[in-house]
Motif scaffolding. Structure first.
Motif, short mmCIF file in Angstrom:
data_model
loop_
_atom_site.label_atom_id
_atom_site.label_comp_id
_atom_site.label_asym_id
_atom_site.label_seq_id
_atom_site.Cartn_x
_atom_site.Cartn_y
_atom_site.Cartn_z
N ASP A 77 0.84 -1.21 0.00
CA ASP A 77 0.00 0.00 0.00
C ASP A 77 0.87 1.25 0.00
OD1 ASP A 77 -2.68 1.23 0.25
OD2 ASP A 77 -1.88 1.94 2.16
N ASN B 278 3.96 1.42 -1.11
CA ASN B 278 4.57 1.52 -2.44
C ASN B 278 3.58 2.03 -3.47
OD1 ASN B 278 7.01 0.55 -1.50
ND2 ASN B 278 6.51 -1.59 -1.93
N LEU B 279 2.31 1.58 -3.33
CA LEU B 279 1.28 2.03 -4.27
C LEU B 279 1.06 3.54 -4.15
CD1 LEU B 279 -0.87 1.31 -6.35
CD2 LEU B 279 -2.46 0.88 -4.47
N LYS B 280 1.01 4.02 -2.92
CA LYS B 280 0.83 5.46 -2.73
C LYS B 280 2.01 6.24 -3.29
CE LYS B 280 -2.14 5.14 1.35
NZ LYS B 280 -2.28 5.42 2.80
N SER C 244 4.02 5.21 -5.63
CA SER C 244 3.96 5.11 -7.10
C SER C 244 2.93 6.07 -7.67
CB SER C 244 3.63 3.67 -7.51
OG SER C 244 4.64 2.78 -7.08
N LYS C 245 1.79 6.17 -6.97
CA LYS C 245 0.75 7.08 -7.44
C LYS C 245 1.25 8.52 -7.42
CE LYS C 245 -4.09 8.30 -6.78
NZ LYS C 245 -3.82 9.74 -6.85
N GLN C 246 1.94 8.88 -6.33
CA GLN C 246 2.49 10.23 -6.26
C GLN C 246 3.50 10.47 -7.37
OE1 GLN C 246 4.06 10.55 -2.29
NE2 GLN C 246 2.03 10.77 -1.33
N GLN C 247 4.32 9.43 -7.61
CA GLN C 247 5.31 9.56 -8.68
C GLN C 247 4.64 9.67 -10.04
OE1 GLN C 247 8.16 6.40 -8.78
NE2 GLN C 247 9.52 7.44 -10.21
N ILE C 248 3.57 8.85 -10.23
CA ILE C 248 2.83 8.92 -11.50
C ILE C 248 2.19 10.28 -11.69
CG2 ILE C 248 0.82 8.00 -12.71
CD1 ILE C 248 1.53 5.25 -11.60
N ASP C 249 1.61 10.81 -10.59
CA ASP C 249 1.00 12.15 -10.68
C ASP C 249 2.05 13.19 -11.04
OD1 ASP C 249 -1.40 11.03 -10.02
OD2 ASP C 249 -1.27 11.53 -7.88
N SER D 158 2.98 12.74 -14.58
CA SER D 158 1.92 13.24 -15.45
C SER D 158 2.01 14.75 -15.60
CB SER D 158 0.55 12.84 -14.89
OG SER D 158 0.41 11.44 -14.86
#
Length: 331
Positions: A136, A138-140, A142-147, A150
């Motif tokens: 979880d 790592n997912l958060k 990764s999401k921050q990194q993806i944002d 983007s």
């Protein structure tokens, strides 16, 4: 019913006999007999009605008896089916009882081993919960990194679009500049003067025979005319830098006063051309003389034709790319 009919007949027979055998009957007796006759008739009518009612009730009872008999037969049949079903249920109950007993035994066996298994499962559960928390996190991340990526991608796309726009405008400006210079120099032969676009720059290549006599650094009148027309075409082009490159062949220069070698010759020629351009109106701060000597030939070879091609002066017109560099620096 037969008895009633017989009695009534007997009564009338006796009465008639009495009447006919007795020639003289008192009125009182006659009235009594009539009264008795009326009473008997009334009783007979009532009896008849009761008989009909009794017959109707008998028919109804017989009908109900038939229905009850039919229902009884059905009950007997249902009882037979129920008995069969009951026996099946008893069999199933016996099987279920056996199964239940087996389950109880298995449950007791499992319960005896449940402590160790429960401990192992608890350990696995704790480990999986820790892994889940790590996933979880790592997912958060990764999401921050993806944002962030983007946002960066969108910014880069905007910069790329801006860069493409600037490049398109630059290419358009270069094409316009080439056309303007070509039109200004239309009166000169192709072998003496060419105008080309290369690497986003306009190259005006002037052959030696148009500008200089062999070994000379003074521009001929025909060459001066070409340079003046070029300077006139470039006037007002404040966003264009001018580089004047002198080129020679690989033949060593003859011993001339003030000229040591091909380097000197190329530099002096470029300087002379720069002087003519600035006198014709170009901003001296935008014109740069440069001598390349024999280091950048058009073709490599020893023939007279190749050496003639290499003896040239190239005037390189470069549009300012300040806006383009600014976009690149932001990347």
């Amino acid at each position: 019913m037969i008895f009633l009919k017989f009695s009534k007949f007997s009564f009338f027979f006796c009465l008639s006999t009495l009447v006919f055998t007795t020639s003289c009957v008192t009125k009182k007796k006659y009235d009594d007999l009539n009264s008795q006759l009326s009473q008997v008739s009334s009783d007979a009518a009532n009896t008849k009605r009761s008989l009909k009612l009794a017959q109707a009730q008998q028919a109804k009872l017989e009908e109900e008896l038939g229905k009850l008999t039919e229902a009884n037969l059905k009950l007997i049949s249902d009882s037979t089916d129920t008995g069969i079903a009951l026996r099946k249920i008893k069999g199933l109950y016996t099987d279920l009882t056996k199964t239940y007993d087996n389950l109880i035994k298995n449950h007791e066996k499992l319960m005896s081993n449940s402590a160790a298994e429960s401990s192992r499962l608890s350990s696995d559960l704790a480990r999986r919960e820790a892994e889940l928390k790590a996933l979880d996190a790592n997912l958060k991340a990764s999401k921050q990194q993806i944002d962030k990526l983007s946002v960066d991608l969108k910014t880069r796309e905007e910069r790329l679009n801006e860069l493409e726009r600037v490049l398109a405008e630059k290419d358009k400006a270069v094409d316009a500049l080439r056309s303007k210079v070509s039109n200004a120099l239309l009166g000169f032969k192709d072998k003496d003067l060419t105008v080309n676009v290369k690497n986003g720059k306009v190259y005006v290549s002037l052959a030696e025979q148009l500008l200089f006599k062999s070994g000379s650094t003074k521009v001929d009148p025909k060459g001066q005319e070409a340079l003046q027309k070029l300077a006139k075409a470039l006037q007002g082009q404040d966003d264009v830098n001018v580089l004047v490159e002198g080129h020679t062949d690989d033949v060593p220069v003859a011993k001339i006063t003030g000229i040591q070698d091909n380097w000197d010759l190329s530099v002096l020629r470029a300087t002379e051309i720069t002087r003519i351009l600035t006198k014709a109106g170009l901003d001296a701060a935008k014109v740069t003389p440069s001598g390349r000597g024999q280091t950048a030939p058009v073709e490599v070879g020893k023939t007279a034709e190749i050496r003639q091609k290499n003896r040239r002066t190239e005037i390189i017109l470069t549009p300012k790319l300040d806006e383009l560099f600014q976009i690149l620096e932001t990347n």
